[in-house]
Each structure stands twice: as structure tokens, then as C-alpha cells.
Design a protein around this motif. Structure first.
Motif, PDB file in Angstrom:
ATOM      1  N   PHE A  96      37.930  78.569  60.131  1.00  0.00           N
ATOM      2  CA  PHE A  96      37.546  78.694  61.538  1.00  0.00           C
ATOM      3  C   PHE A  96      36.650  77.545  61.989  1.00  0.00           C
ATOM      4  O   PHE A  96      36.021  76.878  61.172  1.00  0.00           O
ATOM      5  CB  PHE A  96      36.827  80.026  61.766  1.00  0.00           C
TER       6      PHE A  96
ATOM      7  N   THR B  19      38.359  80.197  51.851  1.00  0.00           N
ATOM      8  CA  THR B  19      39.762  80.137  52.272  1.00  0.00           C
ATOM      9  C   THR B  19      40.691  79.702  51.132  1.00  0.00           C
ATOM     10  O   THR B  19      41.789  80.226  50.999  1.00  0.00           O
ATOM     11  CB  THR B  19      39.896  79.162  53.469  1.00  0.00           C
TER      12      THR B  19
ATOM     13  N   ARG C   9      49.979  86.594  69.459  1.00  0.00           N
ATOM     14  CA  ARG C   9      51.440  86.748  69.397  1.00  0.00           C
ATOM     15  C   ARG C   9      52.073  86.043  70.591  1.00  0.00           C
ATOM     16  O   ARG C   9      51.527  86.102  71.703  1.00  0.00           O
ATOM     17  CB  ARG C   9      51.827  88.235  69.435  1.00  0.00           C
TER      18      ARG C   9
ATOM     19  N   ALA D 150      49.829  90.679  56.794  1.00  0.00           N
ATOM     20  CA  ALA D 150      48.924  90.627  55.639  1.00  0.00           C
ATOM     21  C   ALA D 150      49.469  89.649  54.591  1.00  0.00           C
ATOM     22  O   ALA D 150      48.700  88.871  54.006  1.00  0.00           O
ATOM     23  CB  ALA D 150      48.745  92.016  55.059  1.00  0.00           C
TER      24      ALA D 150
ATOM     25  N   TYR E 158      42.970  80.185  56.650  1.00  0.00           N
ATOM     26  CA  TYR E 158      42.519  79.732  57.969  1.00  0.00           C
ATOM     27  C   TYR E 158      41.027  79.396  57.910  1.00  0.00           C
ATOM     28  O   TYR E 158      40.214  80.245  57.556  1.00  0.00           O
ATOM     29  CB  TYR E 158      42.763  80.868  58.972  1.00  0.00           C
TER      30      TYR E 158
ATOM     31  N   ARG F  96      49.202  86.046  55.833  1.00  0.00           N
ATOM     32  CA  ARG F  96      47.809  85.567  55.800  1.00  0.00           C
ATOM     33  C   ARG F  96      47.352  85.217  54.392  1.00  0.00           C
ATOM     34  O   ARG F  96      46.427  84.422  54.216  1.00  0.00           O
ATOM     35  CB  ARG F  96      46.889  86.619  56.436  1.00  0.00           C
ATOM     36  N   LYS F  97      47.992  85.818  53.386  1.00  0.00           N
ATOM     37  CA  LYS F  97      47.674  85.431  52.006  1.00  0.00           C
ATOM     38  C   LYS F  97      48.210  84.032  51.731  1.00  0.00           C
ATOM     39  O   LYS F  97      47.662  83.277  50.954  1.00  0.00           O
ATOM     40  CB  LYS F  97      48.328  86.414  51.031  1.00  0.00           C
TER      41      LYS F  97
ATOM     42  N   LYS G  65      46.436  79.924  65.850  1.00  0.00           N
ATOM     43  CA  LYS G  65      46.249  81.381  65.734  1.00  0.00           C
ATOM     44  C   LYS G  65      47.577  82.137  65.730  1.00  0.00           C
ATOM     45  O   LYS G  65      47.655  83.243  65.209  1.00  0.00           O
ATOM     46  CB  LYS G  65      45.331  81.886  66.854  1.00  0.00           C
TER      47      LYS G  65
ATOM     48  N   VAL H 283      48.996  82.724  62.053  1.00  0.00           N
ATOM     49  CA  VAL H 283      48.483  83.830  61.232  1.00  0.00           C
ATOM     50  C   VAL H 283      48.480  85.164  61.988  1.00  0.00           C
ATOM     51  O   VAL H 283      47.901  86.147  61.525  1.00  0.00           O
ATOM     52  CB  VAL H 283      47.062  83.528  60.697  1.00  0.00           C
ATOM     53  N   GLY H 284      49.091  85.190  63.153  1.00  0.00           N
ATOM     54  CA  GLY H 284      49.234  86.445  63.884  1.00  0.00           C
ATOM     55  C   GLY H 284      47.970  86.933  64.568  1.00  0.00           C
ATOM     56  O   GLY H 284      47.896  88.094  64.949  1.00  0.00           O
ATOM     57  N   LEU H 285      46.970  86.040  64.745  1.00  0.00           N
ATOM     58  CA  LEU H 285      45.796  86.447  65.530  1.00  0.00           C
ATOM     59  C   LEU H 285      46.185  86.495  67.002  1.00  0.00           C
ATOM     60  O   LEU H 285      45.548  87.178  67.796  1.00  0.00           O
ATOM     61  CB  LEU H 285      44.629  85.477  65.318  1.00  0.00           C
TER      62      LEU H 285
ATOM     63  N   GLU I  36      51.041  93.960  62.386  1.00  0.00           N
ATOM     64  CA  GLU I  36      49.770  93.588  61.747  1.00  0.00           C
ATOM     65  C   GLU I  36      49.880  93.735  60.223  1.00  0.00           C
ATOM     66  O   GLU I  36      49.377  92.893  59.470  1.00  0.00           O
ATOM     67  CB  GLU I  36      48.660  94.489  62.313  1.00  0.00           C
ATOM     68  N   GLU I  37      50.562  94.769  59.767  1.00  0.00           N
ATOM     69  CA  GLU I  37      50.714  94.990  58.321  1.00  0.00           C
ATOM     70  C   GLU I  37      51.585  93.905  57.682  1.00  0.00           C
ATOM     71  O   GLU I  37      51.292  93.427  56.586  1.00  0.00           O
ATOM     72  CB  GLU I  37      51.321  96.370  58.063  1.00  0.00           C
TER      73      GLU I  37
END
Lengths: 256, 257
Positions: free
Chosen positions: B84, B151, B52, B74, B82, B77-78, B45, B48-50, B70-71
Motif C-alpha cells: 500500500f 507482502t 470491481r 482469497a 499488494y 490475493r495469495k 485495486k 486484487v478485488g478491492l 470475495e471468497e
């Protein structure tokens, strides 16, 4: 006691930040797709119960006014007094409570389930902002639907009062309506609309905030729904008191 | 390449990551193994910054993402898809709409291109003719496959799998492992798989990283793991031997895949 106060302030702070996030997202990206669909869905889902509650709120209050006014021979004033009480106070409050348990609970449960089943995280992981794509359409949908439903409900309460007055007190519907313009002014309508808007913002904001903050599994969703309904109702009562004061002061200043 | 340098993470008093260091190289299939609560999913996690980190440093393709907002995430995350532990499909959307969700939201492709990408992604995971079905009409294994299709549809360079075979029967587990292996090789992506299934890791991993108490305990290829004397690894291997599962390597079974 101090801990509870701290929790209340923390929750209030978190809710304020959430409103800020929604506002920022709206200003940055504009109206999200699906907002109108949410208005339609949530509005249609609650139209029946809102009209029902409005009708009976007006009818019950009309009977109470009749009991009090008939002793003084003031039955002719029922229409005006009943409409005034409903537009300004009773109908918006009652219907807002109803909506907090209907569309508010529905949305907090929906978002809460999405959160605990990692659907919200899945959206984030696709590089998409869940606030704009998922939360904002529901928030705006609830606010707009709440304002519309509150308006319909208030209109229905006038109708309910008129029917009850006619059936119970034998007051002619025309006589009932005739007194309304003497009591209902544009100030009453502005006050009612202002209240409805504030109630809509509370229902939308609290239920979305609670939903998106859900942790845990099924129990977490249950806690969220309960907390959302209770918080909404408490804030509505507080907002009702504050908006009444604000409106009175504002209208006095504007020399209405 | 993904690099963790001295990453610490605590939830209240509970320290989950306690100075984690490791690297994952391009086009590798790396398994993160460990017992429950050792910080495997927490590690994933962070990528992908879920979550920190409290301290330490995380780099993706030599880009330090530690202090990203968070921005900023983005874009990361592209790049990092991920998958789950649970399928996390959107209940109100059909299979097609689920897979197309990310592509449509980004608004970079035309509808015909989206249709092609969705069809390709579903075919890659072995699903056909279920576009109009809703998640509740699918088996759990099919839901997992749809979530993998969702995904891979945007074309990530990294695939992160969080316990992809948890709760699946042995046959579906094998099918999902085959899928991870084939997708990684076919698409040329780097895969990190969080698991506690040493049997699966021995079949498809290029490298196995074992975590213990939030730190790296062992890092090696399959041969090195077989000869490892670290107690946790030994108990994992003992478990595999006792279960009697077939641990033939997928690349030996499918040399041309």
C-alpha cells in the motif's frame, strides 16, 4: 424528510446485513482467536466506571423512593421497589449508555482508524477474512463484556440503594434486603438479562459496523465515533421499549 | 500474465477507467504512470478485488477474475502481494508479528517455518534486529520496508506497489526503488508499480504504461518512452531533465543482481 427516512432505512438494512455477515462468519469458522482477550480487555477497561455508575444509579433512585414513600409510611418497601426498578429498567439503560460511549466508541474508533489507514484492506490483500479475524472477536468481546458488565452494574445498583437507604433514610440493610424477594422474581431477572443481552448486541453491532464502514481520514473517524454513540443510544432506547413489551407478552403467554 | 480488456469503472458521475486495455507479462517490472486521478491506483485495486469493474474483463494467468466473489479472491490475493501507499502496519503487533500475520492466519505452516520465512523476508528488505519493535518505534522508511516484507513473506507471484515512494526523502526513495528492482529479479516475480515518478520508472522499469483519462495513452520500453512524442510523456520527461536526477539504469549499475 423522505431522504432522511430513506437514509434511515438504508442504514438499518446495512446493519442487518452486517449482523448476517457476522453470524455467517461465526457459523462457518467458529469462535475466532482473541475473543477471550477482547472480553478481558474491554471488560477490565470499563469495570470501574460501570460499578461507579451502578452504585450511584441505585443510590439516587433509593433516595427518590424514600422521598415518595415516606409520606405514606412505606419506607420498608424501598428495597424491593428500588431493586425492581434497577434490575428491570434503570441500571441496564444507564450502564448501556455508558458502555456505548466507552467500549462502543473505543471500538468504532479503532476499527475506523484501521479502515482509513488501509489496515483492513491490507488484511484482505493477505487473503484473510477481516470479518472473522478482526471484527468478530471485537463484536463478541463487546457483547459478552457488555452482558457481564451490565450484570455487575445491576448488582452494584442494589448495593448502592442499600447504602443510600441506610445513610439517608436510616433503613436497616437487613430490612432493605428482606423486601427484595417479594418483588424480585425470576421473571425480573430474566427480563433484566434479556435486556442486557439485546443492549450488548446493539453496542457490539453498531460500533463494529460504523467502524468498518468508515471513509475519509481523521474527520471520517470522528464522524464514525459520534454516529456510533448516537445510533447506539437511540437503538437502545427503542430496544428498551420493545423488549419490555416483548417480555411482558411472552411471560403472560407462559403464564408466569 | 495480467490482462485488462476494455475495463470501465466510475464512482458516481466520475468516470475513472474508460476502456482500459493492457497486459503485463511474467517477470516484468511495469510502471503505471500518469497524473493524479487518472486511475492508476484504481487499476491496481481491481487486480486484487478491492474494487470491481463496472464492465470489461480482467484475467490473471488466463483465469477470468471479473465476476469473482470475495471468497474466490482469497486465492488471487495469495498470488498477488499488494504494497500500500502507506505502510498500513498493524499498530498493536510487533514487526515480527506483522510479517507473520498472513502466514499464521492461513495456518498452513508450523511456527518454526513461519520464523524462518519472517527472518528471510526481513533480511531481503534489509532489516535486522527489529523483530520486537512496534510500528511507532520505526522510521517511515523502515515501516515501508516492513510492509514490503509482510507482502513478500507468503511468496506471491505478483507484487503490486501503490506509489511506494510517495512521502519519502530522495535517499529512502532510491533505497526503495533498489529494493523493488532487486526483489523482482531475485524472487522472479512480476511487479507492477503505480507511480507518478518518471525518474524512478526510467531507472528500473522493463516497460512503462502511461494512463491518461482512464485510458492507455502510451505503452513501451524505456527506449521507446525516451523517443515518444506524446504530450504527457514529453512533459514527464521534461520534468526529469529539469530535476537533474541521475537516471542511470539499475541493471547497468548492478549487472549481476
Amino acid at each position: 424528510m423522505i431522504l432522511s427516512l430513506k437514509k434511515i432505512f438504508e442504514s438499518f438494512g446495512s446493519l442487518t446485513i452486517f449482523y448476517g455477515q457476522l453470524f455467517k462468519s461465526f457459523m462457518k469458522n467458529g469462535l475466532p482467536k482473541g475473543t477471550l482477550g477482547q472480553v478481558g480487555y474491554l471488560g477490565w477497561q470499563s469495570l470501574g466506571v460501570t460499578l461507579y455508575a451502578g452504585l450511584f444509579a441505585g443510590a439516587i433512585l433509593a433516595i427518590q423512593f424514600y422521598v415518595m414513600l415516606s409520606d405514606f409510611g412505606g419506607e420498608a418497601m424501598i428495597g424491593g421497589l428500588n431493586t425492581s426498578a434497577n434490575v428491570r429498567q434503570v441500571a441496564p439503560l444507564l450502564i448501556a449508555f455508558l458502555l456505548s460511549g466507552k467500549i462502543g466508541a473505543f471500538t468504532s474508533a479503532e476499527l475506523g482508524t484501521m479502515k482509513v489507514t488501509e489496515q483492513i484492506d491490507a488484511i484482505r490483500c493477505l487473503g484473510i477474512d477481516p470479518i472473522w479475524h478482526v471484527v468478530l472477536p471485537r463484536f463478541l468481546g463487546m457483547v459478552i463484556a457488555s452482558i457481564l458488565l451490565l450484570t455487575f452494574g445491576v448488582v452494584m445498583s442494589v448495593l448502592g440503594g442499600m447504602i443510600a437507604s441506610s445513610l439517608v433514610a436510616g433503613i436497616n440493610p437487613l430490612q432493605y434486603i428482606a423486601f427484595i424477594p417479594r418483588v424480585i422474581t425470576s421473571e425480573s431477572l430474566i427480563s433484566g438479562f434479556f435486556k442486557s443481552s439485546v443492549f450488548g448486541l446493539i453496542i457490539g453491532g453498531v460500533s463494529c459496523h460504523q467502524g468498518i464502514s468508515t471513509t475519509g481520514g481523521a474527520r471520517g473517524v470522528g464522524i464514525t465515533v459520534t454516529r456510533s454513540a448516537v445510533t447506539t443510544m437511540l437503538l437502545i432506547v427503542l430496544a428498551d421499549f420493545l423488549t419490555s413489551q416483548i417480555m411482558q407478552t411472552a411471560l403472560k403467554l407462559l403464564d408466569y | 500474465m495480467i490482462t485488462f480488456r476494455d475495463v470501465h469503472k466510475a464512482f458516481g458521475e466520475k468516470k475513472v477507467l474508460a476502456g482500459l486495455n493492457f497486459s503485463v507479462h511474467s517477470e516484468e517490472i511495469v510502471f503505471l504512470l500518469g497524473t493524479s486521478g487518472t486511475g492508476k491506483s484504481v487499476t491496481l485495486k481491481h487486480i486484487v478485488g478491492l474494487l470491481r469493474p463496472d464492465s470489461g474483463n480482467i484475467q490473471i494467468d488466463n483465469e477470468d477474475i471479473t465476476g469473482y466473489s470475495e471468497e474466490d479472491f482469497a486465492l488471487i490475493r495469495k498470488k498477488c502481494g499488494y504494497v500500500f501507499q502507506h505502510p498500513a502496519l498493524f499498530d498493536s503487533l510487533s514487526v515480527f508479528e506483522n510479517v507473520a500475520f498472513g502466514l499464521r492466519a492461513h495456518g498452513e505452516l508450523q511456527e518454526s517455518q513461519i520464523q524462518d520465512k519472517v527472518t528471510q523476508s526481513l533480511e531481503l528488505v534489509g532489516l535486522r534486529g527489529i523483530n520486537e519493535k512496534y510500528p511507532h518505534e520505526l522510521s517511515y522508511g523502515e515501516q515501508k520496508r516492513v510492509s514490503i516484507a509482510r507482502t513478500i513473506a507468503p511468496g506471491p507471484s505478483y507484487l503490486l506497489f501503490d506509489e511506494p515512494t510517495t512521502g519519502l526523502d530522495p535517499i529512502t526513495t532510491n533505497a526503495v526503488n533498489t529494493l523493488i528492482f532487486k526483489l523482482s529479479r531475485k524472487l522472479g516475480v512480476t511487479s507492477i508499480v503505480v507511480s507518478h515518478d518518471m525518474g524512478c520508472a526510467l531507472k528500473i522499469a522493463d516497460r512503462i504504461i502511461v494512463l491518461e483519462a482512464g485510458r492507455l495513452a502510451v505503452d513501451g520500453n524505456v527506449n521507446e518512452i525516451w523517443s515518444c512524442s506524446q504530450p504527457l510523456v514529453k512533459s514527464f520527461l521534461e520534468e526529469v531533465r529539469l530535476s537533474g536526477v541521475d537516471i542511470k539504469r539499475f541493471d547497468e549499475e548492478n549487472p549481476h543482481s
